[in-house]
Design a protein around this motif. Structure first.
Motif, PDB file in Angstrom:
ATOM      1  N   VAL A  91     -41.529 -14.671   7.423  1.00 10.82           N
ATOM      2  CA  VAL A  91     -41.693 -13.460   8.240  1.00 10.82           C
ATOM      3  C   VAL A  91     -40.414 -12.646   8.171  1.00 10.82           C
ATOM      4  N   ASP A  92     -40.552 -11.373   7.796  1.00 14.84           N
ATOM      5  CA  ASP A  92     -39.401 -10.483   7.643  1.00 14.84           C
ATOM      6  C   ASP A  92     -39.196  -9.622   8.890  1.00 14.84           C
ATOM      7  N   HIS A  93     -40.258  -8.983   9.364  1.00 12.29           N
ATOM      8  CA  HIS A  93     -40.159  -8.150  10.557  1.00 12.29           C
ATOM      9  C   HIS A  93     -41.524  -8.052  11.228  1.00 12.29           C
ATOM     10  N   TRP A  94     -41.550  -7.445  12.400  1.00 15.61           N
ATOM     11  CA  TRP A  94     -42.771  -7.292  13.188  1.00 15.61           C
ATOM     12  C   TRP A  94     -43.129  -5.821  13.277  1.00 15.61           C
ATOM     13  N   VAL A  95     -44.424  -5.519  13.185  1.00 14.55           N
ATOM     14  CA  VAL A  95     -44.882  -4.140  13.255  1.00 14.55           C
ATOM     15  C   VAL A  95     -46.031  -4.015  14.244  1.00 14.55           C
ATOM     16  N   SER A  96     -46.279  -2.776  14.637  1.00 14.44           N
ATOM     17  CA  SER A  96     -47.435  -2.437  15.449  1.00 14.44           C
ATOM     18  C   SER A  96     -48.313  -1.520  14.610  1.00 14.44           C
ATOM     19  N   SER A  97     -49.552  -1.896  14.429  1.00 12.32           N
ATOM     20  CA  SER A  97     -50.488  -1.090  13.656  1.00 12.32           C
ATOM     21  C   SER A  97     -51.199  -0.139  14.607  1.00 12.32           C
ATOM     22  N   ILE A  98     -51.032   1.168  14.397  1.00 16.20           N
ATOM     23  CA  ILE A  98     -51.641   2.131  15.315  1.00 16.20           C
ATOM     24  C   ILE A  98     -52.541   3.093  14.559  1.00 16.20           C
ATOM     25  N   GLY A  99     -53.546   3.578  15.246  1.00 12.59           N
ATOM     26  CA  GLY A  99     -54.467   4.550  14.689  1.00 12.59           C
ATOM     27  C   GLY A  99     -54.131   5.948  15.172  1.00 12.59           C
ATOM     28  N   ALA A 100     -54.806   6.934  14.622  1.00 19.08           N
ATOM     29  CA  ALA A 100     -54.593   8.320  15.027  1.00 19.08           C
ATOM     30  C   ALA A 100     -55.106   8.506  16.445  1.00 19.08           C
ATOM     31  N   GLY A 101     -54.332   9.194  17.266  1.00 15.46           N
ATOM     32  CA  GLY A 101     -54.737   9.476  18.635  1.00 15.46           C
ATOM     33  C   GLY A 101     -54.179   8.515  19.658  1.00 15.46           C
ATOM     34  N   ARG A 102     -53.413   7.544  19.247  1.00 17.00           N
ATOM     35  CA  ARG A 102     -52.885   6.550  20.183  1.00 17.00           C
ATOM     36  C   ARG A 102     -51.637   7.065  20.889  1.00 17.00           C
ATOM     37  N   ILE A 103     -51.533   6.772  22.181  1.00 19.62           N
ATOM     38  CA  ILE A 103     -50.337   7.108  22.950  1.00 19.62           C
ATOM     39  C   ILE A 103     -49.273   6.054  22.647  1.00 19.62           C
TER      40      ILE A 103
END
Length: 135
Positions: A91-103
């Motif tokens: 594991v290199d890093h952590w991400v958050s996968s977000i869609g269009a329109g998300r606050i």
């Protein structure tokens, strides 16, 4: 300290697919002003932390900030110049996968002019197109 989950059922995940549009977190709930994403993508924990620090630097801790996303997806990477095979990398890093329109962020308790300047500066720290809402 960068954001990452304390406990995780599986150490490494498959890539998965992006949500093109968000339907759950698309309106302000806690704050008066916010940052909304206009496209989908990944936001790393380091980018979220630098954005939060940028907002705090401008508002001088007078208001309240809500982070509406959390980096809970591990991204793995193999070291440079390693031959093919021998399993998945660590594991290199952590991400958050977000869609269009998300606050992404919400703030309240400050004047609209100060909030606008803080959020505009914070938008420059994010890797995706965003817009300001609540003004």
């Amino acid at each position: 300290m960068l954001l990452q989950p304390k406990k995780f059922k599986f150490k490494k995940l498959q890539k998965g697919r992006f949500k093109k549009k968000e339907f759950a977190v698309t309106s302000l709930k806690f704050g008066r002003f916010g940052i909304k994403s206009l496209e989908y993508g990944y936001i790393t924990a380091a980018q979220l932390e630098s954005t939060r620090i940028a907002i705090n630097r401008i508002i001088k801790r007078s208001g309240k900030i809500w982070l509406r996303i959390f980096p809970n997806k591990p991204i793995t990477k193999k070291p440079a110049e390693v031959r093919m095979g021998k399993g998945k990398g660590s594991v290199d890093h952590w991400v958050s996968s977000i869609g269009a329109g998300r606050i992404v962020f919400e703030i309240s308790g400050i004047k609209p002019t100060l909030a606008r300047s803080a959020l505009l500066y914070a938008c420059s720290k994010l890797p995706i197109k965003t817009c300001l809402i609540g003004f």
